[in-house]
Design a protein around this motif. Sequence first.
Motif, PDB file in Angstrom:
ATOM      1  N   PHE A  22       0.832  -1.208   0.000  1.00  0.00           N
ATOM      2  CA  PHE A  22       0.000   0.000   0.000  1.00  0.00           C
ATOM      3  C   PHE A  22       0.864   1.255   0.000  1.00  0.00           C
ATOM      4  CE2 PHE A  22      -3.366   2.864   1.641  1.00  0.00           C
ATOM      5  CZ  PHE A  22      -4.343   2.541   0.714  1.00  0.00           C
ATOM      6  N   ARG A  23       2.007   1.221   0.682  1.00  0.00           N
ATOM      7  CA  ARG A  23       2.938   2.350   0.640  1.00  0.00           C
ATOM      8  C   ARG A  23       3.378   2.604  -0.803  1.00  0.00           C
ATOM      9  NH1 ARG A  23       6.739   4.441   4.261  1.00  0.00           N
ATOM     10  NH2 ARG A  23       6.417   2.704   5.710  1.00  0.00           N
ATOM     11  N   SER A  24       3.716   1.538  -1.517  1.00  0.00           N
ATOM     12  CA  SER A  24       4.148   1.671  -2.910  1.00  0.00           C
ATOM     13  C   SER A  24       3.037   2.233  -3.788  1.00  0.00           C
ATOM     14  CB  SER A  24       4.598   0.310  -3.454  1.00  0.00           C
ATOM     15  OG  SER A  24       5.714  -0.171  -2.739  1.00  0.00           O
ATOM     16  N   ILE A  25       1.816   1.779  -3.536  1.00  0.00           N
ATOM     17  CA  ILE A  25       0.674   2.285  -4.300  1.00  0.00           C
ATOM     18  C   ILE A  25       0.491   3.778  -4.072  1.00  0.00           C
ATOM     19  CG2 ILE A  25      -1.852   2.213  -4.470  1.00  0.00           C
ATOM     20  CD1 ILE A  25      -1.665  -0.811  -3.922  1.00  0.00           C
ATOM     21  N   MET A  26       0.569   4.216  -2.819  1.00  0.00           N
ATOM     22  CA  MET A  26       0.422   5.642  -2.527  1.00  0.00           C
ATOM     23  C   MET A  26       1.519   6.455  -3.182  1.00  0.00           C
ATOM     24  SD  MET A  26      -0.993   5.995   1.387  1.00  0.00           S
ATOM     25  CE  MET A  26       0.218   4.919   2.142  1.00  0.00           C
ATOM     26  N   GLN A  27       2.760   6.011  -3.064  1.00  0.00           N
ATOM     27  CA  GLN A  27       3.876   6.757  -3.625  1.00  0.00           C
ATOM     28  C   GLN A  27       3.776   6.848  -5.141  1.00  0.00           C
ATOM     29  OE1 GLN A  27       7.121   4.532  -1.927  1.00  0.00           O
ATOM     30  NE2 GLN A  27       7.280   5.875  -0.145  1.00  0.00           N
ATOM     31  N   ALA A  28       3.222   5.826  -5.760  1.00  0.00           N
ATOM     32  CA  ALA A  28       3.084   5.833  -7.218  1.00  0.00           C
ATOM     33  C   ALA A  28       1.946   6.732  -7.694  1.00  0.00           C
ATOM     34  CB  ALA A  28       2.857   4.411  -7.727  1.00  0.00           C
ATOM     35  N   HIS A  29       0.956   6.976  -6.840  1.00  0.00           N
ATOM     36  CA  HIS A  29      -0.249   7.696  -7.261  1.00  0.00           C
ATOM     37  C   HIS A  29      -0.436   9.062  -6.591  1.00  0.00           C
ATOM     38  CE1 HIS A  29      -1.203   3.551  -8.464  1.00  0.00           C
ATOM     39  NE2 HIS A  29      -1.978   4.099  -9.370  1.00  0.00           N
ATOM     40  N   ASN A  30       0.394   9.397  -5.626  1.00  0.00           N
ATOM     41  CA  ASN A  30       0.187  10.632  -4.856  1.00  0.00           C
ATOM     42  C   ASN A  30       0.042  11.870  -5.730  1.00  0.00           C
ATOM     43  OD1 ASN A  30      -0.035   9.826  -2.200  1.00  0.00           O
ATOM     44  ND2 ASN A  30       2.149  10.001  -1.763  1.00  0.00           N
ATOM     45  N   ARG A  31       0.958  12.049  -6.652  1.00  0.00           N
ATOM     46  CA  ARG A  31       0.948  13.278  -7.457  1.00  0.00           C
ATOM     47  C   ARG A  31      -0.312  13.389  -8.310  1.00  0.00           C
ATOM     48  NH1 ARG A  31       5.447  16.582  -9.736  1.00  0.00           N
ATOM     49  NH2 ARG A  31       4.707  17.603 -11.630  1.00  0.00           N
ATOM     50  N   LYS A  32      -0.643  12.312  -9.019  1.00  0.00           N
ATOM     51  CA  LYS A  32      -1.822  12.333  -9.883  1.00  0.00           C
ATOM     52  C   LYS A  32      -3.094  12.562  -9.069  1.00  0.00           C
ATOM     53  CE  LYS A  32      -2.096   9.256 -13.117  1.00  0.00           C
ATOM     54  NZ  LYS A  32      -2.077  10.079 -14.365  1.00  0.00           N
ATOM     55  N   LEU A  33      -3.247  11.844  -7.958  1.00  0.00           N
ATOM     56  CA  LEU A  33      -4.468  11.940  -7.162  1.00  0.00           C
ATOM     57  C   LEU A  33      -4.562  13.282  -6.449  1.00  0.00           C
ATOM     58  CD1 LEU A  33      -4.644   8.318  -5.698  1.00  0.00           C
ATOM     59  CD2 LEU A  33      -5.812   9.258  -7.705  1.00  0.00           C
ATOM     60  N   TYR A  34      -3.417  13.822  -6.041  1.00  0.00           N
ATOM     61  CA  TYR A  34      -3.418  15.150  -5.421  1.00  0.00           C
ATOM     62  C   TYR A  34      -3.919  16.196  -6.409  1.00  0.00           C
ATOM     63  CZ  TYR A  34      -1.594  19.614  -3.759  1.00  0.00           C
ATOM     64  OH  TYR A  34      -1.465  20.929  -3.389  1.00  0.00           O
ATOM     65  N   ARG A  35      -3.446  16.113  -7.634  1.00  0.00           N
ATOM     66  CA  ARG A  35      -3.891  17.071  -8.650  1.00  0.00           C
ATOM     67  C   ARG A  35      -5.387  16.968  -8.882  1.00  0.00           C
ATOM     68  NH1 ARG A  35       0.768  16.335 -13.323  1.00  0.00           N
ATOM     69  NH2 ARG A  35       2.131  18.030 -12.661  1.00  0.00           N
ATOM     70  N   ILE A  36      -5.903  15.750  -8.924  1.00  0.00           N
ATOM     71  CA  ILE A  36      -7.339  15.572  -9.119  1.00  0.00           C
ATOM     72  C   ILE A  36      -8.112  16.187  -7.959  1.00  0.00           C
ATOM     73  CG2 ILE A  36      -9.186  13.850  -9.226  1.00  0.00           C
ATOM     74  CD1 ILE A  36      -7.247  12.017 -10.715  1.00  0.00           C
ATOM     75  N   ALA A  37      -7.676  15.887  -6.737  1.00  0.00           N
ATOM     76  CA  ALA A  37      -8.360  16.435  -5.563  1.00  0.00           C
ATOM     77  C   ALA A  37      -8.315  17.957  -5.570  1.00  0.00           C
ATOM     78  CB  ALA A  37      -7.729  15.897  -4.281  1.00  0.00           C
ATOM     79  N   ARG A  38      -7.166  18.518  -5.887  1.00  0.00           N
ATOM     80  CA  ARG A  38      -7.024  19.971  -5.849  1.00  0.00           C
ATOM     81  C   ARG A  38      -7.835  20.647  -6.947  1.00  0.00           C
ATOM     82  NH1 ARG A  38      -4.996  24.644  -6.901  1.00  0.00           N
ATOM     83  NH2 ARG A  38      -4.088  25.946  -5.247  1.00  0.00           N
ATOM     84  N   SER A  39      -8.005  19.965  -8.073  1.00  0.00           N
ATOM     85  CA  SER A  39      -8.806  20.545  -9.149  1.00  0.00           C
ATOM     86  C   SER A  39     -10.260  20.704  -8.728  1.00  0.00           C
ATOM     87  CB  SER A  39      -8.726  19.668 -10.403  1.00  0.00           C
ATOM     88  OG  SER A  39      -9.516  18.483 -10.266  1.00  0.00           O
ATOM     89  N   ILE A  40     -10.675  19.949  -7.729  1.00  0.00           N
ATOM     90  CA  ILE A  40     -12.053  20.034  -7.245  1.00  0.00           C
ATOM     91  C   ILE A  40     -12.178  20.988  -6.067  1.00  0.00           C
ATOM     92  CG2 ILE A  40     -13.962  18.713  -6.206  1.00  0.00           C
ATOM     93  CD1 ILE A  40     -12.951  16.286  -7.802  1.00  0.00           C
ATOM     94  N   VAL A  41     -11.292  20.839  -5.067  1.00  0.00           N
ATOM     95  CA  VAL A  41     -11.441  21.656  -3.846  1.00  0.00           C
ATOM     96  C   VAL A  41     -10.690  22.977  -3.921  1.00  0.00           C
ATOM     97  CG1 VAL A  41     -11.860  19.645  -2.402  1.00  0.00           C
ATOM     98  CG2 VAL A  41      -9.520  20.469  -2.684  1.00  0.00           C
ATOM     99  N   ARG A  42      -9.715  23.083  -4.818  1.00  0.00           N
ATOM    100  CA  ARG A  42      -8.974  24.318  -5.075  1.00  0.00           C
ATOM    101  C   ARG A  42      -8.278  24.869  -3.835  1.00  0.00           C
ATOM    102  NH1 ARG A  42     -12.764  28.348  -8.381  1.00  0.00           N
ATOM    103  NH2 ARG A  42     -14.309  27.641  -6.867  1.00  0.00           N
ATOM    104  N   ASN A  43      -7.797  24.008  -2.988  1.00  0.00           N
ATOM    105  CA  ASN A  43      -7.113  24.444  -1.784  1.00  0.00           C
ATOM    106  C   ASN A  43      -6.080  23.388  -1.417  1.00  0.00           C
ATOM    107  OD1 ASN A  43      -6.913  24.250   1.372  1.00  0.00           O
ATOM    108  ND2 ASN A  43      -7.494  26.366   0.927  1.00  0.00           N
ATOM    109  N   ASN A  44      -4.857  23.807  -1.120  1.00  0.00           N
ATOM    110  CA  ASN A  44      -3.769  22.867  -0.884  1.00  0.00           C
ATOM    111  C   ASN A  44      -4.041  21.930   0.289  1.00  0.00           C
ATOM    112  OD1 ASN A  44      -2.592  24.410  -2.873  1.00  0.00           O
ATOM    113  ND2 ASN A  44      -1.187  25.451  -1.485  1.00  0.00           N
ATOM    114  N   SER A  45      -4.383  22.505   1.435  1.00  0.00           N
ATOM    115  CA  SER A  45      -4.579  21.684   2.633  1.00  0.00           C
ATOM    116  C   SER A  45      -5.816  20.801   2.501  1.00  0.00           C
ATOM    117  CB  SER A  45      -4.683  22.570   3.880  1.00  0.00           C
ATOM    118  OG  SER A  45      -5.778  23.465   3.782  1.00  0.00           O
ATOM    119  N   ASP A  46      -6.884  21.322   1.898  1.00  0.00           N
ATOM    120  CA  ASP A  46      -8.089  20.512   1.691  1.00  0.00           C
ATOM    121  C   ASP A  46      -7.787  19.333   0.766  1.00  0.00           C
ATOM    122  OD1 ASP A  46      -9.581  22.077   3.330  1.00  0.00           O
ATOM    123  OD2 ASP A  46     -10.683  23.119   1.749  1.00  0.00           O
ATOM    124  N   ALA A  47      -6.969  19.574  -0.259  1.00  0.00           N
ATOM    125  CA  ALA A  47      -6.618  18.501  -1.183  1.00  0.00           C
ATOM    126  C   ALA A  47      -5.846  17.396  -0.461  1.00  0.00           C
ATOM    127  CB  ALA A  47      -5.792  19.049  -2.342  1.00  0.00           C
TER     128      ALA A  47
END
Length: 227
Positions: A22-47
């Motif tokens: 699961f650590r490997s999965i998170m490290q592989a997907h963090n950047r992509k998923l963070y961008r998706i979250a931020r595109s919706i909430v538009r806030n760094n900490s909320d993302a």
Amino acid sequence: MPIAESHRRLDHPPSAPDLEVFRSIMQAHNRKLYRIARSIVRNNSDAEDVLQEAYVRAFTHFADFRGDATITTWLARIVINEALGRLRKSRRHRKLTEDMRQSHQAEIIAFPLNSNSSDPEKTMAQRQILDLIERLTDHLPDVYRTVFVLRVIEGLNNEETATLLSLKPETVRTRLHRARHLLKEQLEKQIGPVLLDAFPFAGKRCERLTEAVLARISRDPRDPDGK
């Protein structure tokens, strides 16, 4: 862990949760998923909050992943649902927090630029372009913003984006065309080579979130929130 083995395990996670996988999965997907979250909430900490909650939800429902979609799509849908849920809650209190929200909207991420750049003028120009990308992307209407992030910044194709957002491919094409029009064609030409550095989620931030999620699920894999 050998690279080939790592990719095999990421593509086909075991039915029982494994912290290192699961650590490997998170490290592989963090950047992509963070961008998706931020595109919706538009806030760094909320993302980041959205990403952490989505990962905990994914871990507790790890056995539900059957391979009908890629693990990236499965995780992205969890992130989108979590982000939309948070957005709905925040909108209920919009009148009470409008002034504060507007002040936060002016915040601009300090992008870490490529460390091998020795040209101060080039570095400054890159920073200004990235700042402009973020401001304009944040101010796109909701229906266009996530499509733009997925198609242009993340580089997903039309069909992948349509599947991820449960839209028709022609709807994705229309929204992307409108988003590009709003951001103006000349901007699109300028940002190409530096676009990959936009909305970063790496280094200490990536590691901090990964360790926080692992700490939560390590306490009790069946009930990470202690409920």
